[in-house]
Design a protein around this motif. Structure first.
Motif, mmCIF file in Angstrom:
data_model
loop_
_atom_site.group_PDB
_atom_site.id
_atom_site.type_symbol
_atom_site.label_atom_id
_atom_site.label_comp_id
_atom_site.label_asym_id
_atom_site.label_seq_id
_atom_site.Cartn_x
_atom_site.Cartn_y
_atom_site.Cartn_z
ATOM 1 N N LEU A 168 -3.774 22.210 -42.335
ATOM 2 C CA LEU A 168 -3.080 20.957 -42.043
ATOM 3 C C LEU A 168 -3.170 20.009 -43.237
ATOM 4 O O LEU A 168 -2.157 19.437 -43.660
ATOM 5 N N TYR A 169 -4.371 19.840 -43.771
ATOM 6 C CA TYR A 169 -4.539 18.970 -44.933
ATOM 7 C C TYR A 169 -3.701 19.461 -46.106
ATOM 8 O O TYR A 169 -3.057 18.667 -46.800
ATOM 9 N N LYS A 170 -3.710 20.768 -46.334
ATOM 10 C CA LYS A 170 -2.908 21.312 -47.439
ATOM 11 C C LYS A 170 -1.432 21.010 -47.227
ATOM 12 O O LYS A 170 -0.741 20.582 -48.149
ATOM 13 N N SER A 171 -0.958 21.210 -46.013
ATOM 14 C CA SER A 171 0.464 20.976 -45.733
ATOM 15 C C SER A 171 0.842 19.510 -45.889
ATOM 16 O O SER A 171 1.996 19.184 -46.138
ATOM 17 N N GLN A 172 -0.140 18.627 -45.757
ATOM 18 C CA GLN A 172 0.093 17.197 -45.938
ATOM 19 C C GLN A 172 -0.116 16.763 -47.393
ATOM 20 O O GLN A 172 0.024 15.585 -47.707
#
Length: 94
Positions: free
Chosen positions: A4-8
Motif C-alpha cells: 500500500l505504501y509503495k503504491s502511494q
C-alpha cells in the motif's frame, strides 16, 4: 501495508516493512523457501520503482535463483521474477 505504501509513493515507509517481511520469512521458512523469493522480488521492485537499480538487481537475481531451484524454470513465479530482472536490465541503460 508495504505494498500500500509503495503504491502511494511512500517509499521510505514501505522499505522497512519489506525488509522486515523478508527477514521474518527467512527466519520462519529458511533462506531457500519460495516465499523468500517472493519477498526478495518485492523488495527489488520497490528499489526498481525508485530508480535504485543497483540496489534492486541483486535481490532480483536471488529471487530468480531460489525460484528456479525450488519451483523450476517454468513456474509462473519464476517467469515473473526473471522478467522483472530482464526489464530492470533493459531500463538501466545510459
Amino acid at each position: 501495508m508495504a505494498f500500500l505504501y509503495k503504491s502511494q509513493g511512500r517509499y521510505s515507509d514501505a522499505e522497512p516493512l519489506y525488509i522486515e517481511a523478508l527477514a521474518m520469512t527467512k527466519r520462519l521458512l529458511g533462506d531457500e523457501h519460495p516465499d523468500v523469493a517472493s519477498s526478495l522480488n518485492n523488495l527489488a521492485a520497490l528499489y526498481d520503482s525508485q530508480g535504485r537499480y543497483s540496489d534492486a538487481e541483486p535481490f532480483y537475481i536471488q529471487a530468480v535463483a531460489i525460484a528456479e531451484k525450488q519451483l523450476g524454470a517454468n513456474h509462473p513465479n519464476t517467469i515473473t521474477f526473471r522478467k522483472n530482472l530482464e526489464y530492470l536490465r533493459r531500463n538501466d541503460q545510459p
